[in-house]
Write a protein that holds these residues in place. Structure first.
Motif, PDB file in Angstrom:
ATOM      1  N   GLN A  44       0.811  -1.221   0.000  1.00  0.00           N
ATOM      2  CA  GLN A  44       0.000   0.000   0.000  1.00  0.00           C
ATOM      3  C   GLN A  44       0.845   1.273   0.000  1.00  0.00           C
ATOM      4  O   GLN A  44       0.542   2.222  -0.716  1.00  0.00           O
ATOM      5  CB  GLN A  44      -0.919  -0.007   1.224  1.00  0.00           C
ATOM      6  CG  GLN A  44      -1.857   1.160   1.286  1.00  0.00           C
ATOM      7  CD  GLN A  44      -2.858   1.025   2.431  1.00  0.00           C
ATOM      8  OE1 GLN A  44      -2.917   0.008   3.106  1.00  0.00           O
ATOM      9  NE2 GLN A  44      -3.630   2.047   2.638  1.00  0.00           N
ATOM     10  N   PHE A  45       1.906   1.318   0.816  1.00  0.00           N
ATOM     11  CA  PHE A  45       2.681   2.549   1.011  1.00  0.00           C
ATOM     12  C   PHE A  45       4.104   2.494   0.462  1.00  0.00           C
ATOM     13  O   PHE A  45       4.806   3.490   0.498  1.00  0.00           O
ATOM     14  CB  PHE A  45       2.770   2.895   2.499  1.00  0.00           C
ATOM     15  CG  PHE A  45       1.444   3.075   3.181  1.00  0.00           C
ATOM     16  CD1 PHE A  45       0.498   3.976   2.701  1.00  0.00           C
ATOM     17  CD2 PHE A  45       1.129   2.353   4.315  1.00  0.00           C
ATOM     18  CE1 PHE A  45      -0.713   4.149   3.335  1.00  0.00           C
ATOM     19  CE2 PHE A  45      -0.087   2.522   4.959  1.00  0.00           C
ATOM     20  CZ  PHE A  45      -1.005   3.417   4.466  1.00  0.00           C
ATOM     21  N   GLY A  46       4.563   1.346  -0.001  1.00  0.00           N
ATOM     22  CA  GLY A  46       5.949   1.198  -0.419  1.00  0.00           C
ATOM     23  C   GLY A  46       6.806   0.741   0.755  1.00  0.00           C
ATOM     24  O   GLY A  46       6.303   0.440   1.837  1.00  0.00           O
ATOM     25  N   ASP A  47       8.108   0.679   0.540  1.00  0.00           N
ATOM     26  CA  ASP A  47       9.006   0.239   1.605  1.00  0.00           C
ATOM     27  C   ASP A  47       8.951   1.221   2.771  1.00  0.00           C
ATOM     28  O   ASP A  47       8.936   2.439   2.565  1.00  0.00           O
ATOM     29  CB  ASP A  47      10.446   0.149   1.091  1.00  0.00           C
ATOM     30  CG  ASP A  47      10.639  -1.002   0.122  1.00  0.00           C
ATOM     31  OD1 ASP A  47       9.904  -2.006   0.240  1.00  0.00           O
ATOM     32  OD2 ASP A  47      11.516  -0.897  -0.747  1.00  0.00           O
ATOM     33  N   PRO A  48       8.937   0.698   4.001  1.00  0.00           N
ATOM     34  CA  PRO A  48       8.902   1.595   5.158  1.00  0.00           C
ATOM     35  C   PRO A  48      10.209   2.366   5.298  1.00  0.00           C
ATOM     36  O   PRO A  48      11.280   1.902   4.895  1.00  0.00           O
ATOM     37  CB  PRO A  48       8.697   0.642   6.345  1.00  0.00           C
ATOM     38  CG  PRO A  48       9.154  -0.683   5.860  1.00  0.00           C
ATOM     39  CD  PRO A  48       8.956  -0.707   4.381  1.00  0.00           C
ATOM     40  N   ASP A  49      10.116   3.554   5.869  1.00  0.00           N
ATOM     41  CA  ASP A  49      11.300   4.364   6.151  1.00  0.00           C
ATOM     42  C   ASP A  49      12.029   3.841   7.378  1.00  0.00           C
ATOM     43  O   ASP A  49      13.218   4.097   7.565  1.00  0.00           O
ATOM     44  CB  ASP A  49      10.903   5.827   6.375  1.00  0.00           C
ATOM     45  CG  ASP A  49      10.258   6.425   5.138  1.00  0.00           C
ATOM     46  OD1 ASP A  49      10.785   6.206   4.032  1.00  0.00           O
ATOM     47  OD2 ASP A  49       9.224   7.103   5.276  1.00  0.00           O
TER      48      ASP A  49
ATOM     49  N   LEU B 285       6.419  -0.186  11.919  1.00  0.00           N
ATOM     50  CA  LEU B 285       6.773   0.258  10.578  1.00  0.00           C
ATOM     51  C   LEU B 285       6.426   1.733  10.475  1.00  0.00           C
ATOM     52  O   LEU B 285       5.337   2.142  10.877  1.00  0.00           O
ATOM     53  CB  LEU B 285       6.001  -0.533   9.519  1.00  0.00           C
ATOM     54  CG  LEU B 285       6.281  -2.033   9.462  1.00  0.00           C
ATOM     55  CD1 LEU B 285       5.405  -2.683   8.403  1.00  0.00           C
ATOM     56  CD2 LEU B 285       7.747  -2.295   9.182  1.00  0.00           C
ATOM     57  N   GLN B 286       7.355   2.510   9.951  1.00  0.00           N
ATOM     58  CA  GLN B 286       7.132   3.953   9.803  1.00  0.00           C
ATOM     59  C   GLN B 286       7.175   4.319   8.319  1.00  0.00           C
ATOM     60  O   GLN B 286       8.098   3.930   7.608  1.00  0.00           O
ATOM     61  CB  GLN B 286       8.201   4.729  10.553  1.00  0.00           C
ATOM     62  CG  GLN B 286       7.965   6.222  10.570  1.00  0.00           C
ATOM     63  CD  GLN B 286       9.012   6.918  11.405  1.00  0.00           C
ATOM     64  OE1 GLN B 286      10.051   7.292  10.898  1.00  0.00           O
ATOM     65  NE2 GLN B 286       8.740   7.070  12.694  1.00  0.00           N
ATOM     66  N   PHE B 287       6.143   5.033   7.891  1.00  0.00           N
ATOM     67  CA  PHE B 287       6.030   5.500   6.519  1.00  0.00           C
ATOM     68  C   PHE B 287       5.917   7.020   6.565  1.00  0.00           C
ATOM     69  O   PHE B 287       5.164   7.553   7.372  1.00  0.00           O
ATOM     70  CB  PHE B 287       4.791   4.911   5.844  1.00  0.00           C
ATOM     71  CG  PHE B 287       4.789   3.407   5.824  1.00  0.00           C
ATOM     72  CD1 PHE B 287       5.399   2.726   4.789  1.00  0.00           C
ATOM     73  CD2 PHE B 287       4.191   2.682   6.841  1.00  0.00           C
ATOM     74  CE1 PHE B 287       5.416   1.333   4.762  1.00  0.00           C
ATOM     75  CE2 PHE B 287       4.195   1.303   6.828  1.00  0.00           C
ATOM     76  CZ  PHE B 287       4.808   0.623   5.783  1.00  0.00           C
ATOM     77  N   GLY B 288       6.659   7.707   5.711  1.00  0.00           N
ATOM     78  CA  GLY B 288       6.616   9.155   5.760  1.00  0.00           C
ATOM     79  C   GLY B 288       6.612   9.787   4.387  1.00  0.00           C
ATOM     80  O   GLY B 288       6.969   9.164   3.383  1.00  0.00           O
ATOM     81  N   SER B 289       6.169  11.018   4.376  1.00  0.00           N
ATOM     82  CA  SER B 289       6.181  11.845   3.168  1.00  0.00           C
ATOM     83  C   SER B 289       6.339  13.291   3.620  1.00  0.00           C
ATOM     84  O   SER B 289       6.454  13.558   4.819  1.00  0.00           O
ATOM     85  CB  SER B 289       4.879  11.664   2.389  1.00  0.00           C
ATOM     86  OG  SER B 289       3.808  12.300   3.057  1.00  0.00           O
ATOM     87  N   ALA B 290       6.284  14.207   2.693  1.00  0.00           N
ATOM     88  CA  ALA B 290       6.347  15.628   3.041  1.00  0.00           C
ATOM     89  C   ALA B 290       5.084  16.059   3.778  1.00  0.00           C
ATOM     90  O   ALA B 290       5.068  17.084   4.449  1.00  0.00           O
ATOM     91  CB  ALA B 290       6.531  16.468   1.778  1.00  0.00           C
ATOM     92  N   VAL B 291       4.017  15.256   3.677  1.00  0.00           N
ATOM     93  CA  VAL B 291       2.739  15.594   4.293  1.00  0.00           C
ATOM     94  C   VAL B 291       2.666  15.128   5.754  1.00  0.00           C
ATOM     95  O   VAL B 291       2.249  15.873   6.628  1.00  0.00           O
ATOM     96  CB  VAL B 291       1.570  14.986   3.488  1.00  0.00           C
ATOM     97  CG1 VAL B 291       0.239  15.231   4.162  1.00  0.00           C
ATOM     98  CG2 VAL B 291       1.565  15.525   2.073  1.00  0.00           C
TER      99      VAL B 291
END
Length: 125
Positions: free
Chosen positions: A60-65, A76-82
């Motif tokens: 859903q979100f791609g590889d986790p950061d 699992l942590q997922f991030g973006s500029a938002v």
């Protein structure tokens, strides 16, 4: 007339913000004292992540950061500029693969943000 419109806008904004505030339950403690329990949060908008395993989140979100494991728990942590989304995975009570049981979200600067909005924003990255 202008005053009525301002009052209506302010009241509507307050109602929207009220939905973002966690509800804190209380439980009786020793001697009948009331102690705060863990806050409860709305699950609305989180259906896309709650109960999902790590593979589903990655699709859903791609590889986790960030991927942190401690015992049988995983974050699992997922991030973006938002926003930044932390998904906490634990195995079900009967055993099996770890699934998301809780999520937390914040803006990149650390301020809290609505979890469902963050899930939606990350789904579009």
């Amino acid at each position: 007339m202008k005053g009525d419109l301002k009052l209506a806008v302010a009241g509507g904004g307050a109602l929207l913000l009220a939905g973002c505030v966690p509800q804190v339950a209380t439980t009786p403690g020793p001697g009948g004292a009331v102690t705060p329990a863990r806050p409860t949060y709305s699950m609305a908008g989180l259906e896309a992540v709650m109960g999902r395993n790590a593979a589903a989140l990655t699709r859903q979100f791609g590889d986790p950061d960030l991927d942190v494991r401690e015992g049988n728990a995983r974050k699992l942590q997922f991030g973006s500029a938002v926003c930044v989304l932390d998904a906490y995975l634990y195995p079900p009570a009967g055993g099996g693969e770890a699934i998301v049981t809780y999520v937390d979200a914040r803006l990149p600067d650390g301020r809290d943000v609505d979890r469902a909005s963050c899930v939606a924003a990350l789904g579009r990255r």
